[in-house]
Design a protein around this motif. Structure first.
Motif, PDB file in Angstrom:
ATOM      1  N   GLU A  13       6.816  -0.646   5.030  1.00  0.00           N
ATOM      2  CA  GLU A  13       6.466   0.587   4.334  1.00  0.00           C
ATOM      3  C   GLU A  13       6.243   0.263   2.859  1.00  0.00           C
ATOM      4  OE1 GLU A  13       5.816   3.567   5.632  1.00  0.00           O
ATOM      5  OE2 GLU A  13       6.250   2.771   7.624  1.00  0.00           O
ATOM      6  N   VAL A  14       5.103   0.631   2.342  1.00  0.00           N
ATOM      7  CA  VAL A  14       4.769   0.372   0.942  1.00  0.00           C
ATOM      8  C   VAL A  14       4.993   1.648   0.140  1.00  0.00           C
ATOM      9  CG1 VAL A  14       2.946  -0.319  -0.644  1.00  0.00           C
ATOM     10  CG2 VAL A  14       3.100  -1.387   1.611  1.00  0.00           C
ATOM     11  N   ARG A  15       5.781   1.522  -0.919  1.00  0.00           N
ATOM     12  CA  ARG A  15       6.070   2.641  -1.819  1.00  0.00           C
ATOM     13  C   ARG A  15       5.306   2.451  -3.139  1.00  0.00           C
ATOM     14  NH1 ARG A  15      10.819   0.231  -0.681  1.00  0.00           N
ATOM     15  NH2 ARG A  15      10.989  -0.293  -2.887  1.00  0.00           N
ATOM     16  N   LYS A  16       5.144   3.548  -3.870  1.00  0.00           N
ATOM     17  CA  LYS A  16       4.432   3.506  -5.143  1.00  0.00           C
ATOM     18  C   LYS A  16       5.033   2.475  -6.095  1.00  0.00           C
ATOM     19  CE  LYS A  16       3.480   6.324  -9.168  1.00  0.00           C
ATOM     20  NZ  LYS A  16       3.733   7.560  -9.858  1.00  0.00           N
ATOM     21  N   ASP A  17       6.360   2.365  -6.123  1.00  0.00           N
ATOM     22  CA  ASP A  17       7.000   1.431  -7.048  1.00  0.00           C
ATOM     23  C   ASP A  17       6.769  -0.032  -6.671  1.00  0.00           C
ATOM     24  OD1 ASP A  17       8.799   2.077  -4.831  1.00  0.00           O
ATOM     25  OD2 ASP A  17      10.264   0.829  -5.863  1.00  0.00           O
ATOM     26  N   ILE A  34      -2.483   4.709  -8.884  1.00  0.00           N
ATOM     27  CA  ILE A  34      -2.261   3.866  -7.710  1.00  0.00           C
ATOM     28  C   ILE A  34      -1.610   4.628  -6.543  1.00  0.00           C
ATOM     29  CG2 ILE A  34      -0.005   2.885  -8.282  1.00  0.00           C
ATOM     30  CD1 ILE A  34      -2.789   0.644  -7.227  1.00  0.00           C
ATOM     31  N   ALA A  35      -0.846   5.667  -6.818  1.00  0.00           N
ATOM     32  CA  ALA A  35      -0.188   6.429  -5.748  1.00  0.00           C
ATOM     33  C   ALA A  35      -1.204   7.025  -4.773  1.00  0.00           C
ATOM     34  CB  ALA A  35       0.690   7.519  -6.330  1.00  0.00           C
ATOM     35  N   GLY A  36      -2.434   7.300  -5.245  1.00  0.00           N
ATOM     36  CA  GLY A  36      -3.478   7.829  -4.374  1.00  0.00           C
ATOM     37  C   GLY A  36      -3.858   6.880  -3.258  1.00  0.00           C
ATOM     38  N   MET A  37      -3.505   5.626  -3.398  1.00  0.00           N
ATOM     39  CA  MET A  37      -3.814   4.624  -2.375  1.00  0.00           C
ATOM     40  C   MET A  37      -2.932   4.783  -1.140  1.00  0.00           C
ATOM     41  SD  MET A  37      -3.597   0.495  -2.691  1.00  0.00           S
ATOM     42  CE  MET A  37      -4.727   0.444  -4.037  1.00  0.00           C
ATOM     43  N   ILE A  38      -1.721   5.281  -1.322  1.00  0.00           N
ATOM     44  CA  ILE A  38      -0.759   5.291  -0.212  1.00  0.00           C
ATOM     45  C   ILE A  38      -0.178   6.674   0.072  1.00  0.00           C
ATOM     46  CG2 ILE A  38      -0.126   2.878  -0.513  1.00  0.00           C
ATOM     47  CD1 ILE A  38       2.468   3.958  -1.916  1.00  0.00           C
ATOM     48  N   ASP A  39      -0.743   7.726  -0.497  1.00  0.00           N
ATOM     49  CA  ASP A  39      -0.132   9.045  -0.332  1.00  0.00           C
ATOM     50  C   ASP A  39      -0.430   9.720   1.005  1.00  0.00           C
ATOM     51  OD1 ASP A  39      -2.736   9.895  -0.661  1.00  0.00           O
ATOM     52  OD2 ASP A  39      -2.362  10.995  -2.513  1.00  0.00           O
ATOM     53  N   GLY A  40      -1.258   9.106   1.840  1.00  0.00           N
ATOM     54  CA  GLY A  40      -1.557   9.664   3.154  1.00  0.00           C
ATOM     55  C   GLY A  40      -2.578  10.786   3.131  1.00  0.00           C
ATOM     56  N   ASP A  41      -3.054  11.166   1.969  1.00  0.00           N
ATOM     57  CA  ASP A  41      -4.027  12.239   1.821  1.00  0.00           C
ATOM     58  C   ASP A  41      -5.419  11.628   1.727  1.00  0.00           C
ATOM     59  OD1 ASP A  41      -5.647  14.364   1.089  1.00  0.00           O
ATOM     60  OD2 ASP A  41      -4.337  15.049  -0.529  1.00  0.00           O
ATOM     61  N   VAL A  96       4.296  -5.744  -4.444  1.00  0.00           N
ATOM     62  CA  VAL A  96       5.483  -6.518  -4.804  1.00  0.00           C
ATOM     63  C   VAL A  96       6.579  -6.233  -3.775  1.00  0.00           C
ATOM     64  CG1 VAL A  96       7.187  -6.988  -6.589  1.00  0.00           C
ATOM     65  CG2 VAL A  96       4.855  -6.358  -7.234  1.00  0.00           C
ATOM     66  N   LEU A  97       6.902  -7.218  -2.974  1.00  0.00           N
ATOM     67  CA  LEU A  97       7.943  -7.075  -1.960  1.00  0.00           C
ATOM     68  C   LEU A  97       9.298  -7.466  -2.540  1.00  0.00           C
ATOM     69  CD1 LEU A  97       5.962  -8.688   0.979  1.00  0.00           C
ATOM     70  CD2 LEU A  97       6.161  -6.259   0.419  1.00  0.00           C
ATOM     71  N   ASP A  98      10.359  -6.909  -1.981  1.00  0.00           N
ATOM     72  CA  ASP A  98      11.693  -7.202  -2.500  1.00  0.00           C
ATOM     73  C   ASP A  98      12.160  -8.615  -2.180  1.00  0.00           C
ATOM     74  OD1 ASP A  98      11.838  -6.559   0.184  1.00  0.00           O
ATOM     75  OD2 ASP A  98      13.682  -5.401   0.024  1.00  0.00           O
ATOM     76  N   GLN A  99      11.544  -9.238  -1.191  1.00  0.00           N
ATOM     77  CA  GLN A  99      11.854 -10.629  -0.848  1.00  0.00           C
ATOM     78  C   GLN A  99      10.638 -11.226  -0.148  1.00  0.00           C
ATOM     79  OE1 GLN A  99      15.286 -10.477   1.670  1.00  0.00           O
ATOM     80  NE2 GLN A  99      14.216  -9.560   3.365  1.00  0.00           N
ATOM     81  N   PRO A 100      10.542 -12.556  -0.099  1.00  0.00           N
ATOM     82  CA  PRO A 100       9.394 -13.162   0.574  1.00  0.00           C
ATOM     83  C   PRO A 100       9.332 -12.742   2.043  1.00  0.00           C
ATOM     84  CG  PRO A 100      10.584 -14.800  -0.706  1.00  0.00           C
ATOM     85  CD  PRO A 100      11.424 -13.558  -0.698  1.00  0.00           C
ATOM     86  N   LYS A 101       8.133 -12.494   2.532  1.00  0.00           N
ATOM     87  CA  LYS A 101       7.916 -12.104   3.927  1.00  0.00           C
ATOM     88  C   LYS A 101       6.746 -12.907   4.463  1.00  0.00           C
ATOM     89  CE  LYS A 101       9.915  -7.638   3.772  1.00  0.00           C
ATOM     90  NZ  LYS A 101      11.299  -7.832   3.807  1.00  0.00           N
ATOM     91  N   ARG A 102       6.837 -13.292   5.723  1.00  0.00           N
ATOM     92  CA  ARG A 102       5.721 -13.957   6.388  1.00  0.00           C
ATOM     93  C   ARG A 102       4.863 -12.854   7.023  1.00  0.00           C
ATOM     94  NH1 ARG A 102       4.998 -19.207   8.329  1.00  0.00           N
ATOM     95  NH2 ARG A 102       7.146 -19.593   7.684  1.00  0.00           N
ATOM     96  N   LEU A 103       3.603 -12.804   6.632  1.00  0.00           N
ATOM     97  CA  LEU A 103       2.693 -11.787   7.148  1.00  0.00           C
ATOM     98  C   LEU A 103       1.722 -12.419   8.142  1.00  0.00           C
ATOM     99  CD1 LEU A 103       1.769  -9.933   3.846  1.00  0.00           C
ATOM    100  CD2 LEU A 103       3.571  -9.363   5.468  1.00  0.00           C
ATOM    101  N   SER A 104       1.503 -11.742   9.251  1.00  0.00           N
ATOM    102  CA  SER A 104       0.514 -12.222  10.213  1.00  0.00           C
ATOM    103  C   SER A 104      -0.760 -11.394  10.132  1.00  0.00           C
ATOM    104  CB  SER A 104       1.083 -12.178  11.628  1.00  0.00           C
ATOM    105  OG  SER A 104       1.453 -10.862  11.972  1.00  0.00           O
TER     106      SER A 104
END
Length: 70
Positions: free
Chosen positions: A15-19, A30-37, A57-65
């Motif tokens: 889940e991507v948040r504005k922050d 930038i919030a308009g990118m993820i507001d669902g509207d 910016v993720l809180d920790q490294p993640k492997r993305l597929s």
């Protein structure tokens, strides 16, 4: 619009948040990118140029597929 099946099974959704978002252009919008509207969106307000970017910016490294842009 028809749904296209992913080439690989999708894992856990992040889940991507504005922050978590940074932008080199119009960061205040930038919030308009993820507001669902679908009536809102994010745009730079100018033609694309070198070094324009959006960063998640993720809180920790993640492997993305996969990265799904909807």
């Amino acid at each position: 619009m028809d749904q296209v099946a992913p080439l690989f099974p999708l894992g856990k959704r992040i889940e991507v948040r504005k922050d978590m978002l940074k932008s080199t252009s119009k960061p205040e919008a930038i919030a308009g990118m993820i507001d669902g509207d679908q009536a809102t969106r994010w745009g730079s307000g100018k033609p694309q140029e070198p070094n324009m970017q959006i960063e998640i910016v993720l809180d920790q490294p993640k492997r993305l597929s996969a990265l799904v842009l909807d």
